[in-house]
Design an enzyme around this catalytic site. Structure first.
Site, PDB file in Angstrom:
ATOM      1  N   TYR A 221     -16.993  -5.205   2.585  1.00 10.80           N
ATOM      2  CA  TYR A 221     -16.256  -4.469   3.619  1.00 10.80           C
ATOM      3  C   TYR A 221     -16.683  -4.831   5.045  1.00 10.80           C
ATOM      4  CZ  TYR A 221     -14.457  -1.748  -0.275  1.00 10.80           C
ATOM      5  OH  TYR A 221     -13.826  -1.379  -1.448  1.00 10.80           O
ATOM      6  N   HIS A 352      -0.065   1.247 -17.340  1.00 12.23           N
ATOM      7  CA  HIS A 352      -0.529   1.617 -15.995  1.00 12.23           C
ATOM      8  C   HIS A 352       0.070   0.640 -14.980  1.00 12.23           C
ATOM      9  CE1 HIS A 352      -3.021   3.780 -13.160  1.00 12.23           C
ATOM     10  NE2 HIS A 352      -3.068   2.622 -12.524  1.00 12.23           N
ATOM     11  N   ALA A 353       0.675   1.192 -13.913  1.00  8.83           N
ATOM     12  CA  ALA A 353       1.435   0.372 -12.980  1.00  8.83           C
ATOM     13  C   ALA A 353       0.570  -0.670 -12.277  1.00  8.83           C
ATOM     14  CB  ALA A 353       2.084   1.272 -11.936  1.00  8.83           C
ATOM     15  N   HIS A 382       4.602   2.346  -3.918  1.00  5.38           N
ATOM     16  CA  HIS A 382       3.202   1.895  -3.881  1.00  5.38           C
ATOM     17  C   HIS A 382       3.106   0.442  -4.362  1.00  5.38           C
ATOM     18  CE1 HIS A 382      -1.224   2.340  -4.487  1.00  5.38           C
ATOM     19  NE2 HIS A 382      -0.983   1.450  -5.445  1.00  5.38           N
ATOM     20  N   GLU A 383       3.693   0.161  -5.503  1.00  4.23           N
ATOM     21  CA  GLU A 383       3.594  -1.195  -6.070  1.00  4.23           C
ATOM     22  C   GLU A 383       4.304  -2.214  -5.184  1.00  4.23           C
ATOM     23  OE1 GLU A 383       1.470  -1.706  -8.202  1.00  4.23           O
ATOM     24  OE2 GLU A 383       1.190   0.348  -8.845  1.00  4.23           O
ATOM     25  N   HIS A 386       2.252  -3.509  -2.433  1.00  2.00           N
ATOM     26  CA  HIS A 386       1.391  -4.635  -2.816  1.00  2.00           C
ATOM     27  C   HIS A 386       2.176  -5.946  -2.773  1.00  2.00           C
ATOM     28  CE1 HIS A 386      -2.048  -2.283  -4.061  1.00  2.00           C
ATOM     29  NE2 HIS A 386      -1.435  -1.695  -5.071  1.00  2.00           N
ATOM     30  N   GLU A 410      -3.952  -0.887  -0.976  1.00  2.00           N
ATOM     31  CA  GLU A 410      -3.460   0.312  -1.677  1.00  2.00           C
ATOM     32  C   GLU A 410      -2.677   1.248  -0.764  1.00  2.00           C
ATOM     33  OE1 GLU A 410      -3.548   0.395  -4.765  1.00  2.00           O
ATOM     34  OE2 GLU A 410      -5.035  -1.152  -5.172  1.00  2.00           O
ATOM     35  N   TRP A 484     -20.416  12.481 -15.584  1.00  2.00           N
ATOM     36  CA  TRP A 484     -18.981  12.507 -15.211  1.00  2.00           C
ATOM     37  C   TRP A 484     -18.538  13.953 -15.006  1.00  2.00           C
ATOM     38  CZ3 TRP A 484     -15.210   9.246 -13.701  1.00  2.00           C
ATOM     39  CH2 TRP A 484     -13.878   9.619 -13.866  1.00  2.00           C
ATOM     40  N   ARG A 488     -17.274  15.705 -11.549  1.00  2.00           N
ATOM     41  CA  ARG A 488     -15.939  16.331 -11.495  1.00  2.00           C
ATOM     42  C   ARG A 488     -16.064  17.774 -10.980  1.00  2.00           C
ATOM     43  NH1 ARG A 488     -10.931  14.319 -12.958  1.00  2.00           N
ATOM     44  NH2 ARG A 488     -10.681  15.170 -15.062  1.00  2.00           N
ATOM     45  N   HIS A 512      -8.831   3.015 -14.804  1.00  2.00           N
ATOM     46  CA  HIS A 512      -9.612   2.085 -13.988  1.00  2.00           C
ATOM     47  C   HIS A 512     -11.035   1.864 -14.493  1.00  2.00           C
ATOM     48  CE1 HIS A 512      -6.227   3.602 -11.776  1.00  2.00           C
ATOM     49  NE2 HIS A 512      -6.295   2.586 -10.961  1.00  2.00           N
ATOM     50  N   ARG A 521     -11.245   2.079  -3.204  1.00  2.00           N
ATOM     51  CA  ARG A 521     -10.053   1.607  -2.485  1.00  2.00           C
ATOM     52  C   ARG A 521      -8.991   2.697  -2.355  1.00  2.00           C
ATOM     53  NH1 ARG A 521      -8.190  -3.032  -6.509  1.00  2.00           N
ATOM     54  NH2 ARG A 521     -10.359  -3.562  -6.144  1.00  2.00           N
ATOM     55  N   TYR A 522      -8.862   3.545  -3.366  1.00  2.00           N
ATOM     56  CA  TYR A 522      -7.806   4.567  -3.310  1.00  2.00           C
ATOM     57  C   TYR A 522      -8.202   5.720  -2.384  1.00  2.00           C
ATOM     58  CZ  TYR A 522      -6.243   1.987  -7.399  1.00  2.00           C
ATOM     59  OH  TYR A 522      -5.853   0.991  -8.250  1.00  2.00           O
TER      60      TYR A 522
HETATM   61  O1  X8Z Z   1      -3.736   2.841  -9.973  1.00  2.00           O
HETATM   62  C1  X8Z Z   1      -2.978   3.155  -9.082  1.00  2.00           C
HETATM   63  C2  X8Z Z   1      -1.714   2.344  -8.826  1.00  2.00           C
HETATM   64  C3  X8Z Z   1      -1.912   0.935  -9.129  1.00  2.00           C
HETATM   65  S1  X8Z Z   1      -2.951   0.134  -7.976  1.00  2.00           S
HETATM   66  C4  X8Z Z   1      -0.601   2.869  -9.698  1.00  2.00           C
HETATM   67  N1  X8Z Z   1      -3.214   4.256  -8.332  1.00  2.00           N
HETATM   68  C5  X8Z Z   1      -4.372   5.098  -8.572  1.00  2.00           C
HETATM   69  C6  X8Z Z   1      -4.281   5.833  -9.896  1.00  2.00           C
HETATM   70  O2  X8Z Z   1      -3.200   5.823 -10.509  1.00  2.00           O
HETATM   71  O3  X8Z Z   1      -5.263   6.404 -10.332  1.00  2.00           O
HETATM   72  C7  X8Z Z   1      -2.396   4.736  -7.229  1.00  2.00           C
HETATM   73  C8  X8Z Z   1      -3.008   6.045  -6.831  1.00  2.00           C
HETATM   74  C9  X8Z Z   1      -4.380   6.090  -7.435  1.00  2.00           C
HETATM   75 ZN    ZN Z   2      -2.156  -0.056  -6.116  1.00  2.00          ZN
END
Ligand code: X8Z
Ligand code: ZN
Length: 613
Positions: A221, A352-353, A382-383, A386, A410, A484, A488, A512, A521-522
């Site tokens: 970073y 997962h997108a 969102h996608e 990217h 993101e 965890w 939380r 993830h 990153r999010y």
């Molecule tokens: O994973 C994602 C995107 C793909 S980069 C769909 N996001 C995180 C999640 O789903 O946990 C977007 C928001 C946070």
């Molecule tokens: Zn993303």
């Protein structure tokens, strides 16, 4: 995510999946001269970039086929390709280290060497077989996630369906079953492999001169790893009061709806009641928390999409139209031919997108299992953010084919999605002009938005707080699940709906973690998207309340945005931020300002309540 999910070794910079194809013959094998010069360093970097560029294209295809057709064979191919990529990256990283103290390096070469040295998501040691073992585990973990099933009324339910059902159901027993089955079935079987993966990757990080993998992740970073950790904490402290107020209010509403036996008035919130499998965004339960009068915003995006016969394709076309309105060129024909929009009926895929840039030029695609609902409409934007970013920086050098930092990547599509205001919905024909909520409904609109945006903040932070602890050894495999659950509770103020079994591995039930996608990153993106949005609204000359601003159709915003996007990772991120926003600091003020009226109102509602947990 923009980059190859989970492929262990993908360079943290290529905007997509990466892989290691046929570099065997022309591999960069030059030995480092005894007294290397700046020119030697540059020659090395140039050769490394070429080899990586070719690898990325070939590997992306392998990873794409794997992610959209999960079988033992495609897993084997992905693991093999990933292992070659890891070996290539580690070779470059070790060599880059030898040049870092050379006198006379340009800033650019120094940054590129730093990326080569530290930009590996999961490094492996050079020990024979280590890269293969690491990639086999990582591919397998991702595949377990992709094929995962929870249950509802005892029947198996796949990941994208159970995610949607968690948003729709208001039956606490059903919610509990779905939550527990998903976490038990998907997370628990991964635990031992996950621990082994951590062990190998940490050995790799140490060979490269880092304390552990987490320190490597934090090194990317444009500041020291410790400074970066401190920056995330500073940002969190700026926005935490908003979360605390929202938590308190939401808990009260859940208590009113479900009663003390399901949700107590004090203490943590039951994790399955918040409309999302991970309690990371709460917008799906807006109707549960909506205040009388001011809460009736008069429309619901899911219902509007359904009433207007939107299908997944039309939803994506809608996302494209927004970017086109800013002046971005239409998506290429191949995007429409090659993307995966819906879950194929006859095979396992990773739902997962993600967004891909297969050829580092124009072969951009998204991979989703789209459902016609508000969540997925946002995720499409969102996608696409990217994809447009990837295309904008496609003329940069290979090591600069990335966002200014991963939070920027993101945040772009999310900034655009913030512009989906009632006026915008009218403009695209989804909402009747007569139904635009008046100023008396502003609190409802802000609360609806806050349920997604504010609720996410602590989750965005804790995922990597957990992983940083796992990588630095302060969280041991025997303590994975307790740590965890504690995080939380500490950050989100939530608690599992059922006691966790001894073998639980709840972190693994979040994409993830098996996907090995860094998550800070999010968190950064949640903050940055409000900075970007405010900058865009300023450029557009917006003078009303920030949350009502839409910059749809504004070509000047498009031009200014593009100027930042096309820089890719070629400059330190403060330069990119300055290009679009005029500021060089990541800062939560824009987000706080956006939600200020909501915060005042929440404090009023929470009077006399015992907030906190
Ligand atoms: O994973 C994602 C995107 C793909 S980069 C769909 N996001 C995180 C999640 O789903 O946990 C977007 C928001 C946070
Ligand atoms: Zn993303």
């Amino acid at each position: 995510m923009k980059r190859l999910p989970s492929i262990v070794s993908i360079i943290a910079l290529a905007g997509a999946a990466c892989s290691v194809p046929a570099f065997a013959d022309d591999a960069v094998q030059q030995s480092v001269p005894a007294k290397p010069t700046a020119a030697d360093a540059e020659a090395f970097v140039t050769a490394a970039e070429k080899e990586m560029y070719d690898y990325i294209i070939s590997a992306s295809r392998v990873f794409w086929v794997n992610a959209t057709y999960l079988t033992d064979d495609t897993n084997a191919l992905a693991a093999e390709t990933g292992a070659k990529g890891t070996e290539m990256q580690v070779r470059f990283a070790l060599e880059a280290a030898k040049y870092t103290n050379v006198a006379g390096l340009s800033d650019e070469t120094r940054r590129k060497l730093d990326k080569l040295r530290g930009g590996i998501v999961l490094p492996a040691p050079t020990t024979e077989g280590a890269a293969t073992e690491l990639n086999t585990i990582a591919t397998n973990l991702q595949s377990i996630y992709g094929k995962g099933r929870g249950t509802l009324a005892g029947k198996p339910v796949n990941g994208s369906d159970i995610e949607a059902a968690m948003g729709d159901s208001r039956d606490p027993d059903q919610l509990k079953e779905m939550w527990a089955s998903w976490h038990d079935n998907v997370g628990a079987p991964m635990k031992d492999d996950y621990a082994r993966m951590v062990e190998i990757a940490n050995q790799g990080a140490r060979e490269l001169g880092f304390k552990n993998v987490g320190a490597m992740w934090r090194s990317q970073y444009d500041m020291s790893a410790d400074e970066f950790a401190a920056l995330t904490e500073k940002l969190w402290q700026q926005v935490k009061p908003l979360y605390d107020d929202l938590h308190c209010y939401t808990r009260t509403k859940l208590n009113e709806k479900y009663g003390d036996a399901v949700q107590a008035k004090t203490g943590p919130i039951r994790a399955d009641l918040l409309g999302n499998m991970w309690a990371q965004e709460w917008g799906n339960i807006y109707e549960v928390v909506a205040p009388e009068g001011a809460g009736d915003i008069g429309y619901d995006v899911t219902e509007l999409l359904k009433a207007n016969q939107y299908d997944p394709l039309k939803m994506v076309k809608g996302g494209e139209a927004f970017f086109s309105s800013l002046g971005f060129a239409p998506l290429p024909e191949t995007f429409w031919q090659r993307s995966q929009f819906v879950k194929p009926a006859d095979r396992e895929v990773i739902c997962h997108a993600s967004a891909w840039d297969v050829d580092n030029k124009d072969d951009i695609r998204i991979k989703m299992c789209i459902k016609v609902n508000a969540d997925d409409f946002t995720t499409i934007h969102h996608e696409l953010g990217h994809n447009y970013y990837q295309r904008a920086y496609n003329k940069q050098d290979t090591l600069h084919l990335d966002g200014a930092n991963d939070g920027f990547h993101e945040a772009i599509g999310d900034m655009v999605a913030l512009s989906i205001t009632p006026d915008y919905l009218v403009e695209i024909g989804l909402l009747d002009k007569a139904k635009v909520p008046g100023a008396d409904k502003d609190l409802g609109l802000l609360l609806r938005q806050g349920m997604d945006k504010l609720a996410f903040l602590p989750f965005g932070l804790l995922v990597d707080r957990w992983r940083w602890g796992v990588f630095d050894g302060s969280i041991k495999p025997s303590g994975y699940n307790d740590a965890w659950t504690v995080l939380r509770l500490q950050y989100q103020g939530i608690t599992p709906p059922v006691e966790r079994p001894d073998d639980a591995f709840d972190a693994g039930a979040k994409y993830h973690i098996p996907g090995n996608t860094p998550y800070t990153r999010y968190f950064l993106a949640r903050i940055l998207q409000f900075q970007f949005y405010k900058a865009a609204c300023d450029i557009a000359g917006w003078t009303g309340p920030l949350h009502r601003c839409t910059f749809y159709g504004n070509k000047e915003v498009g031009n200014r945005l593009n100027a930042m996007l096309e820089m890719g990772a070629s400059k330190p991120w403060p330069d990119a931020l300055e290009a679009f926003t005029g500021s060089r600091e990541m800062d939560g003020t824009a987000m706080v300002e956006y939600f200020a009226p909501l915060q005042t109102w929440l404090k009023e509602q929470n009077k006399g309540k015992q907030c906190g947990w």
